[in-house]
Design an enzyme around this catalytic site. Sequence first.
Site, PDB file in Angstrom:
ATOM      1  N   SER A 102       0.863  -1.173   0.000  1.00 42.40           N
ATOM      2  CA  SER A 102       0.000   0.000   0.000  1.00 42.40           C
ATOM      3  C   SER A 102       0.902   1.225   0.000  1.00 42.40           C
ATOM      4  O   SER A 102       2.091   1.129   0.326  1.00 42.40           O
ATOM      5  CB  SER A 102      -0.880  -0.011   1.261  1.00 42.40           C
ATOM      6  OG  SER A 102      -1.503   1.239   1.468  1.00 42.40           O
ATOM      7  N   TYR A 160      -2.379  -1.559  10.462  1.00 45.93           N
ATOM      8  CA  TYR A 160      -2.316  -1.689   9.000  1.00 45.93           C
ATOM      9  C   TYR A 160      -1.020  -1.089   8.467  1.00 45.93           C
ATOM     10  O   TYR A 160      -0.324  -1.697   7.649  1.00 45.93           O
ATOM     11  CB  TYR A 160      -3.531  -0.988   8.391  1.00 45.93           C
ATOM     12  CG  TYR A 160      -3.661  -1.120   6.895  1.00 45.93           C
ATOM     13  CD1 TYR A 160      -4.283  -2.215   6.323  1.00 45.93           C
ATOM     14  CD2 TYR A 160      -3.189  -0.125   6.036  1.00 45.93           C
ATOM     15  CE1 TYR A 160      -4.430  -2.335   4.953  1.00 45.93           C
ATOM     16  CE2 TYR A 160      -3.325  -0.228   4.664  1.00 45.93           C
ATOM     17  CZ  TYR A 160      -3.947  -1.335   4.127  1.00 45.93           C
ATOM     18  OH  TYR A 160      -4.081  -1.454   2.754  1.00 45.93           O
TER      19      TYR A 160
END
Length: 260
Positions: free
Chosen positions: A142, A155
């Site tokens: 990401s 995350y």
Amino acid sequence: MQLTDKTALITGAAGGIGRAIAERYAREGARVAVADLDLAAAEATVAEIRANGGRAMALAMDVTDEAVVDAGVERIVAEWDGLDIAIANAGIQHIAPLHSLTFADWRKVLAVHLDGAFLVTSAALRQMYRQEHGGCLIYMGSVHSKLASPLKAPYVAAKHGLLGLCRTVAKEGAKHRVRANMICPGFVRTPLVERQIPEQAAALGISEEAVIRDVMLKDTVDGEFTTLEDIAELALHLAAFPSAALTGQSVVASHGWYMQ
């Protein structure tokens, strides 16, 4: 076709990014194992791939369960005689500030992203090392592998950790003709992101429109979401690349949100 007779395992592939990659790989001639916690959804994806002339199988897979991951890879090898591409894509999200984040929620997010990626890597490498032609690992990172955002500590930590795993696989796997690379998408409007919009709106005390405009897309060059097609195209390029000139890399597709 760029992946004719290649065999690919994609985790979290019943929907979102994983499904888009599975469908693209199948169109390019690959045999695709669609692995997901939701077997019914995985079977629906496989049915769609087959209806369009592709080859696919569905696997029920909890990526945090070592025995289940190992059995999934063993089934792929038994049915298709090898494993050429493995994509660690399964992921979850939890929105909370650090001071109120529970240890259980922290561990749950890291387990899916990091433990899951490790277990898929370990099982895939054992097979790829036995193959004369090696293989290819792709990790779904990401922009949060490069940057941090509030409310997403587990995350962000997990996606940063995947960078280290990817680079280590590239180093260790080279002598076995195994490449490893990582895709770092910006915000893609998947169910995972859709759930974040109201969660962040509530946590930040702003509207959902403001979350999209002023949080998610504010640093892009054009105010646009990255698309499923964008990421599937990149995953195809990484899988089809012909040499170890491209290994150990993290490729960002984020409409300029993060530039490296």
